[in-house]
Write a protein that holds these residues in place. Sequence first.
Motif, PDB file in Angstrom:
ATOM      1  N   HIS A  99      -0.083  -4.749   1.720  1.00  0.00           N
ATOM      2  CA  HIS A  99      -0.925  -3.980   2.633  1.00  0.00           C
ATOM      3  C   HIS A  99      -1.880  -3.018   1.926  1.00  0.00           C
ATOM      4  CE1 HIS A  99       1.174  -5.370   6.222  1.00  0.00           C
ATOM      5  NE2 HIS A  99       2.304  -5.200   5.580  1.00  0.00           N
ATOM      6  N   VAL A 100      -1.664  -2.778   0.638  1.00  0.00           N
ATOM      7  CA  VAL A 100      -2.490  -1.796  -0.087  1.00  0.00           C
ATOM      8  C   VAL A 100      -2.890  -2.381  -1.437  1.00  0.00           C
ATOM      9  CG1 VAL A 100      -2.582   0.502  -1.117  1.00  0.00           C
ATOM     10  CG2 VAL A 100      -1.323   0.154   1.005  1.00  0.00           C
ATOM     11  N   VAL A 130      -7.057  -1.608   2.192  1.00  0.00           N
ATOM     12  CA  VAL A 130      -5.844  -1.849   2.975  1.00  0.00           C
ATOM     13  C   VAL A 130      -6.046  -3.069   3.874  1.00  0.00           C
ATOM     14  CG1 VAL A 130      -5.158   0.570   2.969  1.00  0.00           C
ATOM     15  CG2 VAL A 130      -6.584  -0.297   4.835  1.00  0.00           C
ATOM     16  N   ASP A 180      -4.067  -5.215   7.351  1.00  0.00           N
ATOM     17  CA  ASP A 180      -2.990  -5.398   8.323  1.00  0.00           C
ATOM     18  C   ASP A 180      -3.438  -6.404   9.370  1.00  0.00           C
ATOM     19  OD1 ASP A 180      -0.540  -5.005   9.828  1.00  0.00           O
ATOM     20  OD2 ASP A 180      -0.402  -3.068   8.790  1.00  0.00           O
ATOM     21  N   ARG A 212      -4.252   2.788  10.370  1.00  0.00           N
ATOM     22  CA  ARG A 212      -3.036   3.565  10.059  1.00  0.00           C
ATOM     23  C   ARG A 212      -2.664   3.399   8.589  1.00  0.00           C
ATOM     24  NH1 ARG A 212      -1.559   1.647  15.271  1.00  0.00           N
ATOM     25  NH2 ARG A 212      -0.332  -0.062  14.401  1.00  0.00           N
ATOM     26  N   ARG A 213      -2.783   2.182   8.079  1.00  0.00           N
ATOM     27  CA  ARG A 213      -2.516   1.953   6.649  1.00  0.00           C
ATOM     28  C   ARG A 213      -3.465   2.777   5.779  1.00  0.00           C
ATOM     29  NH1 ARG A 213       2.364  -0.713   5.712  1.00  0.00           N
ATOM     30  NH2 ARG A 213       2.583  -2.401   7.226  1.00  0.00           N
ATOM     31  N   ALA A 239      -2.517   5.519   3.023  1.00  0.00           N
ATOM     32  CA  ALA A 239      -2.883   5.306   1.622  1.00  0.00           C
ATOM     33  C   ALA A 239      -3.689   6.481   1.072  1.00  0.00           C
ATOM     34  CB  ALA A 239      -3.677   4.004   1.487  1.00  0.00           C
TER      35      ALA A 239
END
Length: 667
Positions: free
Chosen positions: A366-367, A392, A394, A402-403, A407
């Motif tokens: 995710h990152v 990021v 998702d 949100r990620r 981050a």
Amino acid sequence: MFQKLLVANRGEIACRVIRTARRMGLKTVAVYSDADAGALHVALADEAVRLGPAPARDSYLRADAIIQACKATGAEAVHPGYGFLSENAAFADACAQACLTFVGPPASAIRAMGGKSEAKALMERAGVPLVPGYHGEDQDESLLAREATRIGYPVLIKASAGGGGKGMKVATGPEEFPAQLASAKREAKASFGDDRVLVERYLARPRHVEIQVFADTHGNCVYLFERDCSIQRRHQKVVEEAPAPRMDPAIRQRMGQAAVAAAQAIGYVGAGTVEFLLDTDGSFFFMEMNTRLQVEHPVTELVTGQDLVEWQLRVASGQRLPLLQDELRLNGHAIEVRLYAEDPAKGFLPQTGTLRHLRFPPAGPHVRVDTGVRAGDAISIHYDPMIAKLIVWDEDRDAAVRRLRGALGGTQVAGLNANVAFLSAIAAHPAFLAADLDTRFIERHEADLLPPAQEAPERAQVLAALGLLLHRAGEARAKALTSADPWNPWGRSDGWRLNDEAHDAVTLREPGGAEHVLKLTYRRDGYHFDARGGHHVGNGKLADDGTLTATLDGFAATATWVKSGPELVLFLDGATHRFQVVEPLATAAADTGAAGKLTAPMPGKVIALLVAEGAAVEKGAPVVVLEAMKMEHTLKAPAAGTVTKHRYQVGDQVPEGVELVGFEAAP
């Protein structure tokens, strides 16, 4: 497939290309300037060759030195990255003449798109829609002014040979046009050696949407969908995402087909980006084509599952595209932000200095972090001040946002200012969450994104002071262990006193000027602080990596504490707090920003003197133009008064902090 690749670039793109090439089994050669001898891309490569001194014109822009490095190392191919020589047709020709594979399009394609005016004429013939404007060869200033009036204000003045926001200025009316035209031409000449410009209508609320195209030598050409790059500052992208939010599938297809038509019209090969302005009614207009890989390509990679650098290397070696159009799929949503060494509170002034502390969130599905620097590396005046790209992914945009916020909360930079808080403000803004995007997003929401400085919460003040005390205690222990009497009580720093409590005070000053005095009492149960908001009891441990594990008023707290020269930096709950320890016996430094002085905010070159000696000016009037970090910075009068003397002339290099003009403030 060639066996050895030379990467003719630096920073995060050089690191990225080297890693991909090595994964494919290729040997790699890095090149470097004197400023980059210890850089990460040099450490990653199998071999490295020095090009010359730090200035790009003496190193990374020296095509002859790069070709000689290929010959010396046996490299068969050159990847130019982006920037520097990546869109230089003469360099592509030189590689061909030296029997080297240039990982990029043919020189003819670079030339076709190298001049914005010529490219627009070509696109018009290919049926690609254009923004109304003037793209002619005649550069007479009076003609350009008349064309601007014909087009209708506001207008965008854009360097014909440029890109990346260099040489781009907006004139809102005829009274602004001459000054903005002069500035655009100066910047274009300095950046590209060509001061020709074009003039276009400046759309009210467009989105900047670009299409990633890829073509091979077998006649195949595809588009890998789109990226929204609307959030920009000074025409340079700040946030990029793929796919573009709220993109109608029919418009996506039409834009993709137009981008492929543009690429095919010039016999394109390799990775390219066709950039469009998307208006509110769904109409779109060709802006330019970047004949190289783009900084924002990672978001396309994450939503398509493809490695575009690997595609480049395969296509350059003569292979077919790995996938055709009907085989490409979109999956999820990706967002990229550019982490820069700059001070948003001071007009985004680029920062130079050493990265004393640099920490990113853990990489995973995710990152992703693309960077070319490490803690201890320097950000110099010679190159772009980018620290990293934080990307990021998702399953949908809401989850990706949100990620991104998480981050950014896990990103830590100390040693110089960075734009982490600014990026976090964008990621949390209601308009961003609602995907209400256009190219003036930052301008429209500036008050929210750049609020006045707020004092650090008292919890952060106390934890910063606690970290300082633990740091001093650690230093005292280390010193005692090397002394003749390690148990000497007079060498302790824990406030020990014979038959008495010890009292002290820690004074912290924030960048905005707020000063916090924390009165301190040393007791057996910990450090007792009396602050403006009340009494606090704290204790804890400070690890070598700066991790502060503390108990404060009975509650556990974890932060990162960094001492960067005279500055203390505390990273707590996703926020960065900067303090300076005020030593009672220290002499206050002179205030270089006092009224009556106009000083250089960074090292740079004087490129224009806008006021004659002896002229009277009002506060805020433009006085000097300084070029630094590839951009122009207009410095203004600190107060109403008279410019008595220019201490530096056009062309002079000046260090940070020097007084540029003699200035006499009005009584």
